[in-house]
Write an enzyme that holds these catalytic residues in place. Structure first.
Site, short mmCIF file in Angstrom:
data_model
loop_
_atom_site.label_atom_id
_atom_site.label_comp_id
_atom_site.label_asym_id
_atom_site.label_seq_id
_atom_site.Cartn_x
_atom_site.Cartn_y
_atom_site.Cartn_z
N ASP A 82 18.60 -1.48 42.11
CA ASP A 82 19.12 -0.89 43.34
C ASP A 82 19.27 -1.98 44.41
O ASP A 82 18.33 -2.73 44.66
CB ASP A 82 18.14 0.20 43.79
CG ASP A 82 18.71 1.12 44.85
OD1 ASP A 82 19.94 1.22 44.96
OD2 ASP A 82 17.90 1.77 45.56
N HIS A 83 20.44 -2.06 45.04
CA HIS A 83 20.69 -3.02 46.13
C HIS A 83 20.35 -4.47 45.77
O HIS A 83 19.68 -5.17 46.54
CB HIS A 83 19.91 -2.63 47.40
CG HIS A 83 20.41 -1.37 48.02
ND1 HIS A 83 21.57 -1.31 48.76
CD2 HIS A 83 19.92 -0.11 48.00
CE1 HIS A 83 21.77 -0.06 49.16
NE2 HIS A 83 20.78 0.69 48.71
N GLU A 134 29.09 -1.74 46.84
CA GLU A 134 29.13 -0.91 48.05
C GLU A 134 30.21 -1.38 49.01
O GLU A 134 30.47 -2.58 49.14
CB GLU A 134 27.76 -0.99 48.73
CG GLU A 134 27.61 -0.12 49.97
CD GLU A 134 26.15 -0.05 50.44
OE1 GLU A 134 25.36 0.61 49.77
OE2 GLU A 134 25.83 -0.67 51.47
N HIS A 180 19.46 5.03 54.90
CA HIS A 180 18.18 5.10 54.19
C HIS A 180 17.07 5.64 55.10
O HIS A 180 17.17 5.56 56.32
CB HIS A 180 17.76 3.70 53.74
CG HIS A 180 18.58 3.16 52.60
ND1 HIS A 180 18.88 1.83 52.46
CD2 HIS A 180 19.16 3.79 51.55
CE1 HIS A 180 19.61 1.65 51.37
NE2 HIS A 180 19.80 2.83 50.79
N GLY A 181 16.02 6.16 54.48
CA GLY A 181 14.81 6.52 55.22
C GLY A 181 14.75 7.97 55.65
O GLY A 181 15.57 8.80 55.24
N GLY A 211 21.12 6.89 50.53
CA GLY A 211 20.49 7.56 51.67
C GLY A 211 20.63 9.07 51.57
O GLY A 211 20.91 9.75 52.54
N ALA A 212 20.41 9.59 50.36
CA ALA A 212 20.72 11.01 50.11
C ALA A 212 19.50 11.93 50.18
O ALA A 212 19.61 13.12 49.93
CB ALA A 212 21.39 11.15 48.75
N THR A 254 17.74 8.76 45.60
CA THR A 254 16.62 9.42 46.26
C THR A 254 15.35 8.60 46.14
O THR A 254 14.88 8.33 45.02
CB THR A 254 16.37 10.80 45.61
OG1 THR A 254 17.59 11.54 45.61
CG2 THR A 254 15.31 11.57 46.37
N THR A 256 13.11 8.32 49.53
CA THR A 256 12.29 8.86 50.63
C THR A 256 11.60 10.19 50.30
O THR A 256 10.42 10.37 50.60
CB THR A 256 13.19 9.01 51.89
OG1 THR A 256 13.61 7.70 52.29
CG2 THR A 256 12.46 9.67 53.03
O1 TD4 Z 1 19.05 2.96 47.55
N1 TD4 Z 1 18.19 3.91 47.97
C1 TD4 Z 1 16.75 3.65 47.83
C2 TD4 Z 1 16.32 2.50 48.68
C3 TD4 Z 1 14.97 1.99 48.23
C4 TD4 Z 1 14.43 0.92 49.14
O2 TD4 Z 1 13.36 0.31 48.48
P1 TD4 Z 1 12.53 -0.86 49.17
O3 TD4 Z 1 11.69 -0.22 50.25
O4 TD4 Z 1 11.71 -1.43 48.05
O5 TD4 Z 1 13.53 -1.86 49.73
C5 TD4 Z 1 18.69 5.04 48.53
O6 TD4 Z 1 19.89 5.09 48.81
C6 TD4 Z 1 17.77 6.22 48.79
O7 TD4 Z 1 17.80 6.61 50.13
P2 TD4 Z 1 16.74 7.63 50.80
O8 TD4 Z 1 17.58 8.67 51.48
O9 TD4 Z 1 15.89 8.22 49.73
O10 TD4 Z 1 15.96 6.82 51.79
ZN ZN Z 2 20.55 2.76 48.90
CA CA Z 3 24.73 -2.62 51.98
#
Ligand code: TD4
Ligand code: ZN
Ligand code: CA
Length: 307
Positions: A82-83, A134, A180-181, A211-212, A254, A256
């Site tokens: 992820d990312h 993205e 996110h968050g 960020g869902a 998901t 958070t």
């Molecule tokens: O990509 N994500 C999850 C992001 C995870 C971040 O992890 P670190 O703290 O290790 O960097 C999402 O898009 C999920 O988003 P959400 O709505 O659940 O915050």
């Molecule tokens: Zn994300």
């Molecule tokens: Ca980005």
């Protein structure tokens, strides 16, 4: 089953217009909870690990745990970075055995994003590893901002068409107003569905909602009841998620929600069972609480019964 690529999972979702959850793992218990929920819902799953998760647990460890659970089940499972922020992060993941990666170069100018993404596609595709990229920035947009400001933050559909065609990515995360968050919206939770529909129309590929998280009410209440503070927290309501899926979203990220659920239950257990010194008696119920949150989401996304 062996781990498969996320592309293999998302193609069916795209064809049949449902979404699969990409659930982030923060520790072993999250991973167990995702599998337990998937087993019970008969749902395919995408296990997502951030660079932070890799730093915390090690890429080999994450692969070994996920592979073991996948091999002991009949579920379609992908392990997705992820990312991923650069080539090195992607190489660490694929060397360890990840079957899918995201390269997130969306903060760079368009041409730079495209160049980096192409390079990752060229490395991953011959190995059967799927690639997500993205466009736009993950940032809530207020109702009263100007069209120009909105365009500067959110995905540009024409650009998305060109980007998908030129890069050869397997699925795209278009910024449409989520972040996110736990604090996503100040006012009404509104996403730019018109923009999303256009991106789908012009690209046709599986789309990803970052960020869902929904910030589930019961877990958030428990979190606060036992001394936590989530004041002002707001997520994406289930109804809004369903609408996004109708407009072309097939992967719903998901993290958070699982964090809130896990820590809400830990807060409760620690408060109510003051002489408990066995961590398994604290983490076990927290894990089960996460299972419930995931099962509910699988139903909302429509991935239940699709394994
Ligand atoms: O990509 N994500 C999850 C992001 C995870 C971040 O992890 P670190 O703290 O290790 O960097 C999402 O898009 C999920 O988003 P959400 O709505 O659940 O915050
Ligand atoms: Zn994300
Ligand atoms: Ca980005």
């Amino acid at each position: 089953m062996s781990l498969i690529s996320a592309k293999d999972i998302l193609e069916d979702a795209n064809k049949k217009r449902y979404a699969v959850g990409a659930f982030n793992i923060n520790n072993m218990e999250f991973l167990q909870a995702i599998f337990e929920a998937a087993q019970s819902e008969n749902s395919p799953i995408i296990i997502a690990a951030s660079e932070g998760a890799i730093k915390y647990a090690g890429a080999e460890m994450l692969v070994a745990m996920t592979r073991t659970l996948a091999q002991n089940s009949k579920l379609p499972v992908a392990l997705h970075l992820d990312h991923g922020s650069n080539l090195n992060a992607v190489l660490i993941a694929i060397k360890a055995g990840f079957t899918s990666v995201m390269i997130d170069a969306s903060h760079f100018p368009y041409e730079e994003n495209l160049k980096i993404t192409k390079q990752i596609v060229n490395i991953c595709h011959p190995l059967g590893i799927s690639v997500e990229a993205e466009l736009g920035r993950l940032k809530g947009v207020e109702d009263n901002i100007s069209v120009a400001e909105r365009d500067a933050v959110l995905v540009n559909p024409t650009e998305a068409k060109d980007f998908v065609g030129s890069s050869g990515i397997d699925f795209l995360a278009p910024a449409i107003g989520t972040s996110h968050g736990a604090f996503k919206f100040k006012g009404e939770p509104k996403l730019d569905f018109e923009r999303l529909k256009k991106v789908k129309e012009l690209t046709g590929i599986p789309l990803v909602l970052h960020g869902a998280s929904s910030v589930p009410e019961e877990a958030s209440k428990k979190f606060e009841e036992f001394g936590g503070n989530l004041k002002g927290a707001k997520g994406v309501p289930f109804e809004v998620l369903k609408e996004a899926i109708k407009c072309g979203i097939n992967k719903v990220n998901t993290d958070t929600d699982l964090r809130i659920a896990f820590l809400a239950k830990i807060r409760e257990s620690v408060a109510l069972d003051k002489s408990q010194i066995d961590p398994r008696k604290i983490f076990g119920p927290a894990k089960e609480y996460v299972v419930e949150v995931i099962k509910e989401r699988m139903k909302v996304l429509g991935s239940s019964g699709r394994a």
